[in-house]
Write a protein that holds these residues in place. Structure first.
Motif, PDB file in Angstrom:
ATOM      1  N   ASP A 121       0.788  -1.309  -0.008  1.00  0.00           N
ATOM      2  CA  ASP A 121      -0.050   0.166  -0.067  1.00  0.00           C
ATOM      3  C   ASP A 121       0.764   1.177   0.058  1.00  0.00           C
ATOM      4  OD1 ASP A 121      -2.382  -1.293  -0.116  1.00  0.00           O
ATOM      5  OD2 ASP A 121      -2.744  -1.394   1.963  1.00  0.00           O
ATOM      6  N   LYS A 122       2.055   1.404   0.837  1.00  0.00           N
ATOM      7  CA  LYS A 122       2.913   2.341   0.706  1.00  0.00           C
ATOM      8  C   LYS A 122       3.590   2.625  -0.437  1.00  0.00           C
ATOM      9  CE  LYS A 122       3.509   2.501   6.070  1.00  0.00           C
ATOM     10  NZ  LYS A 122       4.505   2.382   6.909  1.00  0.00           N
ATOM     11  N   ASP A 123       3.904   1.653  -0.949  1.00  0.00           N
ATOM     12  CA  ASP A 123       4.555   1.591  -2.447  1.00  0.00           C
ATOM     13  C   ASP A 123       3.756   2.212  -3.317  1.00  0.00           C
ATOM     14  OD1 ASP A 123       6.860   0.800  -1.490  1.00  0.00           O
ATOM     15  OD2 ASP A 123       6.512  -1.325  -2.016  1.00  0.00           O
ATOM     16  N   LYS A 124       2.405   1.817  -3.276  1.00  0.00           N
ATOM     17  CA  LYS A 124       1.373   2.346  -4.360  1.00  0.00           C
ATOM     18  C   LYS A 124       1.043   3.961  -4.114  1.00  0.00           C
ATOM     19  CE  LYS A 124      -1.611  -1.190  -4.416  1.00  0.00           C
ATOM     20  NZ  LYS A 124      -3.044  -1.784  -4.098  1.00  0.00           N
ATOM     21  N   MET A 125       1.057   4.045  -2.725  1.00  0.00           N
ATOM     22  CA  MET A 125       1.065   5.469  -2.438  1.00  0.00           C
ATOM     23  C   MET A 125       2.067   6.321  -3.220  1.00  0.00           C
ATOM     24  SD  MET A 125      -0.485   5.185   1.594  1.00  0.00           S
ATOM     25  CE  MET A 125      -0.899   6.990   1.715  1.00  0.00           C
ATOM     26  N   ASP A 126       3.275   5.657  -2.975  1.00  0.00           N
ATOM     27  CA  ASP A 126       4.503   6.572  -3.542  1.00  0.00           C
ATOM     28  C   ASP A 126       4.293   6.828  -5.104  1.00  0.00           C
ATOM     29  OD1 ASP A 126       5.668   6.754  -0.978  1.00  0.00           O
ATOM     30  OD2 ASP A 126       6.932   5.210  -1.185  1.00  0.00           O
ATOM     31  N   THR A 127       3.609   5.505  -5.602  1.00  0.00           N
ATOM     32  CA  THR A 127       3.488   5.735  -7.079  1.00  0.00           C
ATOM     33  C   THR A 127       2.471   6.625  -7.765  1.00  0.00           C
ATOM     34  OG1 THR A 127       4.050   3.191  -7.054  1.00  0.00           O
ATOM     35  CG2 THR A 127       2.945   4.145  -9.182  1.00  0.00           C
ATOM     36  N   ILE A 128       1.279   6.553  -6.813  1.00  0.00           N
ATOM     37  CA  ILE A 128       0.348   7.642  -6.829  1.00  0.00           C
ATOM     38  C   ILE A 128       0.780   9.110  -6.912  1.00  0.00           C
ATOM     39  CG2 ILE A 128      -1.859   8.344  -6.276  1.00  0.00           C
ATOM     40  CD1 ILE A 128      -2.612   5.765  -5.314  1.00  0.00           C
ATOM     41  N   LYS A 129       1.575   9.202  -5.867  1.00  0.00           N
ATOM     42  CA  LYS A 129       2.205  10.562  -5.809  1.00  0.00           C
ATOM     43  C   LYS A 129       3.108  11.129  -6.817  1.00  0.00           C
ATOM     44  CE  LYS A 129       1.692  10.442  -0.769  1.00  0.00           C
ATOM     45  NZ  LYS A 129       2.282  10.479   0.650  1.00  0.00           N
ATOM     46  N   ARG A 130       4.062  10.009  -7.012  1.00  0.00           N
ATOM     47  CA  ARG A 130       4.887  10.332  -8.298  1.00  0.00           C
ATOM     48  C   ARG A 130       4.270  10.553  -9.374  1.00  0.00           C
ATOM     49  NH1 ARG A 130       6.626   6.830 -11.848  1.00  0.00           N
ATOM     50  NH2 ARG A 130       5.931   5.161 -10.686  1.00  0.00           N
ATOM     51  N   VAL A 131       3.332   9.644  -9.927  1.00  0.00           N
ATOM     52  CA  VAL A 131       2.700   9.625 -11.197  1.00  0.00           C
ATOM     53  C   VAL A 131       1.899  11.076 -11.326  1.00  0.00           C
ATOM     54  CG1 VAL A 131       0.644   8.856 -12.577  1.00  0.00           C
ATOM     55  CG2 VAL A 131       2.448   7.411 -11.730  1.00  0.00           C
ATOM     56  N   GLY A 132       1.093  11.677  -9.995  1.00  0.00           N
ATOM     57  CA  GLY A 132       0.446  12.595  -9.962  1.00  0.00           C
ATOM     58  C   GLY A 132       1.487  13.917 -10.187  1.00  0.00           C
ATOM     59  N   ALA A 133       2.329  13.904  -9.541  1.00  0.00           N
ATOM     60  CA  ALA A 133       3.747  14.953  -9.991  1.00  0.00           C
ATOM     61  C   ALA A 133       3.936  15.101 -11.140  1.00  0.00           C
ATOM     62  CB  ALA A 133       4.757  14.626  -8.742  1.00  0.00           C
ATOM     63  N   ASP A 134       4.204  13.881 -11.928  1.00  0.00           N
ATOM     64  CA  ASP A 134       4.763  13.933 -13.143  1.00  0.00           C
ATOM     65  C   ASP A 134       3.626  14.491 -14.074  1.00  0.00           C
ATOM     66  OD1 ASP A 134       7.018  13.028 -12.427  1.00  0.00           O
ATOM     67  OD2 ASP A 134       6.459  10.546 -13.165  1.00  0.00           O
ATOM     68  N   LEU A 135       2.171  14.207 -13.697  1.00  0.00           N
ATOM     69  CA  LEU A 135       1.235  14.693 -14.536  1.00  0.00           C
ATOM     70  C   LEU A 135       0.996  16.132 -14.352  1.00  0.00           C
ATOM     71  CD1 LEU A 135      -1.480  11.771 -14.151  1.00  0.00           C
ATOM     72  CD2 LEU A 135      -0.136  12.128 -16.179  1.00  0.00           C
ATOM     73  N   GLN A 136       1.278  16.759 -13.139  1.00  0.00           N
ATOM     74  CA  GLN A 136       1.110  17.854 -13.151  1.00  0.00           C
ATOM     75  C   GLN A 136       2.110  18.783 -13.904  1.00  0.00           C
ATOM     76  OE1 GLN A 136       0.692  19.745  -9.070  1.00  0.00           O
ATOM     77  NE2 GLN A 136      -0.398  17.427  -8.218  1.00  0.00           N
ATOM     78  N   VAL A 137       3.362  18.276 -13.864  1.00  0.00           N
ATOM     79  CA  VAL A 137       4.325  18.897 -14.771  1.00  0.00           C
ATOM     80  C   VAL A 137       3.804  18.766 -16.138  1.00  0.00           C
ATOM     81  CG1 VAL A 137       6.773  18.862 -15.404  1.00  0.00           C
ATOM     82  CG2 VAL A 137       6.250  18.296 -12.988  1.00  0.00           C
ATOM     83  N   ARG A 138       3.428  17.725 -16.571  1.00  0.00           N
ATOM     84  CA  ARG A 138       2.846  17.827 -17.916  1.00  0.00           C
ATOM     85  C   ARG A 138       1.928  18.608 -18.582  1.00  0.00           C
ATOM     86  NH1 ARG A 138       3.313  13.275 -21.474  1.00  0.00           N
ATOM     87  NH2 ARG A 138       2.509  14.061 -23.555  1.00  0.00           N
ATOM     88  N   VAL A 139       0.953  18.475 -17.501  1.00  0.00           N
ATOM     89  CA  VAL A 139      -0.321  19.632 -17.675  1.00  0.00           C
ATOM     90  C   VAL A 139       0.217  21.024 -17.654  1.00  0.00           C
ATOM     91  CG1 VAL A 139      -2.335  20.555 -16.405  1.00  0.00           C
ATOM     92  CG2 VAL A 139      -1.899  17.994 -16.700  1.00  0.00           C
ATOM     93  N   LYS A 140       1.190  21.448 -16.855  1.00  0.00           N
ATOM     94  CA  LYS A 140       1.640  22.629 -16.915  1.00  0.00           C
ATOM     95  C   LYS A 140       2.481  22.944 -18.050  1.00  0.00           C
ATOM     96  CE  LYS A 140       1.616  23.106 -11.630  1.00  0.00           C
ATOM     97  NZ  LYS A 140       2.748  23.446 -10.592  1.00  0.00           N
ATOM     98  N   GLY A 141       3.178  21.992 -18.499  1.00  0.00           N
ATOM     99  CA  GLY A 141       3.969  22.232 -19.771  1.00  0.00           C
ATOM    100  C   GLY A 141       2.984  22.604 -20.812  1.00  0.00           C
ATOM    101  N   ASP A 142       1.993  21.636 -21.142  1.00  0.00           N
ATOM    102  CA  ASP A 142       1.008  22.032 -22.281  1.00  0.00           C
ATOM    103  C   ASP A 142       0.048  23.423 -22.001  1.00  0.00           C
ATOM    104  OD1 ASP A 142       1.680  19.791 -23.719  1.00  0.00           O
ATOM    105  OD2 ASP A 142       0.078  18.521 -22.711  1.00  0.00           O
ATOM    106  N   PHE A 143      -0.080  23.674 -21.038  1.00  0.00           N
ATOM    107  CA  PHE A 143      -0.763  24.854 -20.759  1.00  0.00           C
ATOM    108  C   PHE A 143       0.295  26.103 -20.953  1.00  0.00           C
ATOM    109  CE2 PHE A 143      -4.137  22.597 -18.986  1.00  0.00           C
ATOM    110  CZ  PHE A 143      -5.285  23.154 -19.314  1.00  0.00           C
TER     111      PHE A 143
END
Length: 431
Positions: A121-143
């Motif tokens: 579960d903790k590894d999964k939470m780290d993955t969610i946070k990492r993916v969420g952070a990566d997606l925020q960078v991607r979204v900001k880059g497009d905008f």
């Protein structure tokens, strides 16, 4: 000596075994009997004690005198004696030791499983946070590539992403808390079992073990798909929907068209017809299946195009590798070089896997948007009117690919199936 029903409770200092011990033979009662003074003795012991006495007899404990040798059997005390006697036997102790050992081992094993689940579960939470952070960078880059007016849309999209990330984290957090609660219950039972292992008198009353369901895997692709879409184009279409803008135009490659496909003069309309056209050069042409490719091919970057399907009851759309077999009858699947979506019977939509994957659509789209990301190997299909995701391939093609189309064969003298490539002012996608 055990007290009769209604008598004061025995001293807290005395053990149950002491209360059930005969004062004459100093052993557990055998056939316990009760005198009128409420004291208990073994039947044989009190009979021997009174043997030879003439006249009144006395209680060995309180010395109370009785005119006759009378007593009554106490079946409740007898049952308690048998229970204590059986619980202190060697066989009972061995069975209790075995049961305690097995239960302790089982609880320890369950605890280890739950601890392992917590780590996952903790590894999964780290993955969610990492993916969420990566997606925020991607979204900001497009905008950042859009005009300042799009800041409001960017903020809205990021808030949605954060909410979804929090929802995913909350799911895992709930599972984590349930798992930790189960461990606490198990630790409580383990403590009771360990204490009972020392006393070895009886099996303890354990709390019911909390059942923890297996947590669903975190689907990175599903979570990321809407944020890895052509965000600039999706947002642009939402803002300027009345203008019906679109990407750079594609055209059909006539040299790839099956002989029964007729292509319009401007190479934007392909329709299946009864009359087959004879061609001299068939090296690039589909000969067995009613297929056609676009003239434009892609092997890098991100690309988007739209096809008007109208009310056609059947069609196939997607991308095909440059090296696909064009002369044989091949099933459309990624293994054979095709990443497609299809419609059959006017309302049945399928993703082009083997076996086919049934798609649940809320409505029948009239225009299909196809998105290709060569670098990230993604192929996605959208309802071009509202840009809702219809189908996604997260492991797309390698190498050069071409937009792929099939109007399919019309049946029962139906109106010929028509596919139209939509031409709009050019739109530059970021990246």
């Amino acid at each position: 000596m055990a007290a009769a029903p209604g008598a004061p409770p025995p001293s807290a200092k005395g053990s149950l075994r002491e209360d059930l011990t005969c004062a004459i033979c100093c052993d557990l009662f055998r056939e316990p009997v009760m005198l009128s003074c409420m004291h208990h003795f073994c039947k044989a012991c009190i009979s021997r004690y009174w043997r030879g006495m003439q006249g009144p007899v006395t209680c060995p404990q309180c010395r109370k005198e009785f005119r006759s040798k009378q007593f009554q059997t106490n079946y409740l005390v007898a049952a308690m004696v048998e229970k204590v006697r059986s619980s202190t036997s060697d066989t009972h102790i061995r069975n209790l030791e075995k049961k305690l050992s097995e239960s302790l081992a089982s609880h320890n094993s369950m605890k280890e499983d739950l601890i392992s689940s917590i780590h996952k579960d903790k590894d999964k939470m780290d993955t969610i946070k990492r993916v969420g952070a990566d997606l925020q960078v991607r979204v900001k880059g497009d905008f950042r590539a859009l005009h300042q007016i799009l800041e409001e849309e960017e903020t809205h999209m990021l808030d949605q992403l954060r909410r979804e990330e929090e929802e995913e984290l909350e799911k895992v957090q709930r599972h984590l808390e349930a798992t930790e609660l189960a461990i606490r219950e198990l630790e409580s039972n383990i403590k009771l079992l360990q204490q009972s292992t020392v006393a070895l008198t009886e099996f303890p009353q354990l709390r019911p073990c909390v059942e923890v369901s297996t947590a669903a895997d975190f689907d990175v692709s599903a979570f990321s798909s809407k944020y890895l879409a052509p965000l600039q184009y999706v947002t642009w279409r939402r803002m300027f929907k009345s203008l019906k803008p679109g990407p750079a135009a594609l055209t059909f490659d006539v040299d790839t068209a099956h002989p029964s496909i007729h292509v319009s003069r401007d190479k934007t309309v392909a329709v299946e017809c009864d009359v087959m056209t004879q061609h001299a050069d068939d090296s690039k042409r589909f000969l067995q299946c009613v297929n056609i490719l676009a003239a434009q091919g892609f092997q890098s970057g991100r690309h988007y195009w739209e096809v008007e399907v109208g009310s056609s009851p059947k069609w196939d759309l997607g991308v095909a590798s440059e090296t696909v077999d064009r002369h044989g009858r091949i099933k459309l699947s990624p293994e054979n070089g095709y990443w497609t979506m299809r419609l059959r019977n006017g309302s049945e939509y399928w993703g082009g896997t083997q076996p086919w994957t049934k798609l649940q659509l809320g409505s029948s789209p009239q225009r299909i948007g196809v998105y290709l990301d060569c670098d990230e190997r993604k192929v996605a299909f959208y309802d071009a009117d509202d840009m809702s995701l219809l189908c996604l391939f997260s492991k797309g093609p390698r190498g050069k690919v071409f937009p792929f189309f099939s109007p399919c064969i019309s049946e029962n003298r139906q109106k010929p199936h028509l596919l139209k490539l939509l031409h709009y002012p050019a739109v530059a996608l970021s990246g």
